[in-house]
Design an enzyme around this catalytic site. Structure first.
Site, PDB file in Angstrom:
ATOM      1  N   TYR A   4       0.822  -1.218   0.000  1.00  0.00           N
ATOM      2  CA  TYR A   4       0.000   0.000   0.000  1.00  0.00           C
ATOM      3  C   TYR A   4       0.855   1.267   0.000  1.00  0.00           C
ATOM      4  O   TYR A   4       0.375   2.322   0.400  1.00  0.00           O
ATOM      5  CB  TYR A   4      -0.923  -0.001   1.219  1.00  0.00           C
ATOM      6  CG  TYR A   4      -2.251  -0.725   1.013  1.00  0.00           C
ATOM      7  CD1 TYR A   4      -3.149  -0.327   0.019  1.00  0.00           C
ATOM      8  CD2 TYR A   4      -2.629  -1.795   1.823  1.00  0.00           C
ATOM      9  CE1 TYR A   4      -4.366  -0.973  -0.161  1.00  0.00           C
ATOM     10  CE2 TYR A   4      -3.850  -2.440   1.648  1.00  0.00           C
ATOM     11  CZ  TYR A   4      -4.717  -2.022   0.652  1.00  0.00           C
ATOM     12  OH  TYR A   4      -5.932  -2.652   0.476  1.00  0.00           O
ATOM     13  N   ASN A  38     -13.001  -2.996   5.014  1.00  0.00           N
ATOM     14  CA  ASN A  38     -14.016  -3.078   3.958  1.00  0.00           C
ATOM     15  C   ASN A  38     -13.907  -4.340   3.098  1.00  0.00           C
ATOM     16  O   ASN A  38     -14.272  -4.346   1.930  1.00  0.00           O
ATOM     17  CB  ASN A  38     -13.996  -1.796   3.111  1.00  0.00           C
ATOM     18  CG  ASN A  38     -12.654  -1.552   2.464  1.00  0.00           C
ATOM     19  OD1 ASN A  38     -11.726  -2.337   2.620  1.00  0.00           O
ATOM     20  ND2 ASN A  38     -12.545  -0.449   1.737  1.00  0.00           N
ATOM     21  N   HIS A  70      -9.894  -5.916  -1.467  1.00  0.00           N
ATOM     22  CA  HIS A  70      -9.083  -5.001  -2.275  1.00  0.00           C
ATOM     23  C   HIS A  70      -9.203  -5.422  -3.724  1.00  0.00           C
ATOM     24  O   HIS A  70      -9.269  -6.615  -4.025  1.00  0.00           O
ATOM     25  CB  HIS A  70      -7.598  -5.075  -1.870  1.00  0.00           C
ATOM     26  CG  HIS A  70      -6.691  -4.440  -2.902  1.00  0.00           C
ATOM     27  ND1 HIS A  70      -6.446  -3.091  -2.945  1.00  0.00           N
ATOM     28  CD2 HIS A  70      -6.047  -4.973  -3.989  1.00  0.00           C
ATOM     29  CE1 HIS A  70      -5.665  -2.817  -3.994  1.00  0.00           C
ATOM     30  NE2 HIS A  70      -5.409  -3.948  -4.635  1.00  0.00           N
TER      31      HIS A  70
HETATM   32  O1  CDP Z   1      -9.715  -0.061  -1.818  1.00  0.00           O
HETATM   33  P1  CDP Z   1     -10.077   1.097  -2.714  1.00  0.00           P
HETATM   34  O2  CDP Z   1      -9.289   1.112  -3.999  1.00  0.00           O
HETATM   35  O3  CDP Z   1     -11.556   1.180  -2.936  1.00  0.00           O
HETATM   36  O4  CDP Z   1      -9.721   2.438  -1.902  1.00  0.00           O
HETATM   37  P2  CDP Z   1      -8.359   3.274  -1.783  1.00  0.00           P
HETATM   38  O5  CDP Z   1      -8.715   4.700  -1.843  1.00  0.00           O
HETATM   39  O6  CDP Z   1      -7.331   2.760  -2.760  1.00  0.00           O
HETATM   40  O7  CDP Z   1      -7.868   2.967  -0.302  1.00  0.00           O
HETATM   41  C1  CDP Z   1      -7.202   1.766   0.015  1.00  0.00           C
HETATM   42  C2  CDP Z   1      -7.754   1.251   1.321  1.00  0.00           C
HETATM   43  O8  CDP Z   1      -7.415   2.151   2.377  1.00  0.00           O
HETATM   44  C3  CDP Z   1      -9.281   1.153   1.409  1.00  0.00           C
HETATM   45  O9  CDP Z   1      -9.812  -0.002   0.792  1.00  0.00           O
HETATM   46  C4  CDP Z   1      -9.490   1.141   2.908  1.00  0.00           C
HETATM   47  O10 CDP Z   1      -9.216  -0.134   3.476  1.00  0.00           O
HETATM   48  C5  CDP Z   1      -8.417   2.139   3.366  1.00  0.00           C
HETATM   49  N1  CDP Z   1      -8.979   3.498   3.563  1.00  0.00           N
HETATM   50  C6  CDP Z   1      -9.230   3.958   4.858  1.00  0.00           C
HETATM   51  O11 CDP Z   1      -8.967   3.240   5.833  1.00  0.00           O
HETATM   52  N2  CDP Z   1      -9.770   5.215   5.042  1.00  0.00           N
HETATM   53  C7  CDP Z   1     -10.043   6.012   3.991  1.00  0.00           C
HETATM   54  N3  CDP Z   1     -10.563   7.219   4.208  1.00  0.00           N
HETATM   55  C8  CDP Z   1      -9.795   5.555   2.682  1.00  0.00           C
HETATM   56  C9  CDP Z   1      -9.264   4.293   2.496  1.00  0.00           C
HETATM   57 MG    MG Z   2      -7.252   1.385  -4.318  1.00  0.00          MG
END
Ligand code: CDP
Ligand code: MG
Length: 140
Positions: A51, A114, A117
């Site tokens: 990440y 959530n 991924h």
């Molecule tokens: O997983 P996705 O691509 O939908 O979202 P991302 O914006 O790439 O963020 C990666 C992961 O970080 C998310 O799936 C969440 O687990 C976490 N996250 C979080 O804890 N709080 C946020 N405000 C945004 C993301």
């Molecule tokens: Mg993402």
């Protein structure tokens, strides 16, 4: 549309609640084929490297800790337009915004925990698949 491969992870909140089969059924029902899959326990450092694009975000530390808190199932999904299709099946990052019937609407516990991924583009899919799988493990 082209056949693509994308990297999927069933996250610790979902493996802990024994949801791997229910989540895999959502992928298969949508026409995505699971062409590689393994259950592993990440270290915080391994989660951090995966990440690292989010390293400057306020949730990064918590995210790495969470991803290393219990086993994950890493998998490669294949199908027509698999990257976008998987994102559709997953639903929005925040389960409060996720469309009914999506994995996150049904199973996610919070915006952080959530359940899944999924890669967001062909370039990231290639890098993310190579992070977890060798070519020999992708049998199609
Ligand atoms: O997983 P996705 O691509 O939908 O979202 P991302 O914006 O790439 O963020 C990666 C992961 O970080 C998310 O799936 C969440 O687990 C976490 N996250 C979080 O804890 N709080 C946020 N405000 C945004 C993301
Ligand atoms: Mg993402």
């Amino acid at each position: 549309m082209a056949i693509e491969r994308t990297l999927s992870i069933i996250k610790p909140d979902a493996t802990a609640r024994n949801l791997t089969g229910k989540i895999n059924a959502k992928f298969e029902d949508a026409g995505l084929r699971i062409v590689a899959q393994k259950r592993i326990q990440l270290t915080p450092a391994q989660a951090g490297k995966f990440y690292e694009v989010h390293a400057s975000r306020p949730f990064y530390g918590e995210l790495c800790e969470f991803m290393a808190s219990a086993p994950v199932v890493v998998q490669v999904l294949e199908g027509e337009g698999a990257i976008a299709k998987n994102r559709e099946v997953m639903g929005a990052t925040n389960p409060a915004d996720a469309a009914p019937g999506t994995i996150r609407a049904e199973f996610a516990q919070s915006v952080g925990e959530n359940s899944v991924h999924g890669s967001d583009a062909p370039e990231t899919a290639a890098v993310e698949i190579a992070y977890f799988f060798s070519g020999l493990e992708l049998v199609g």
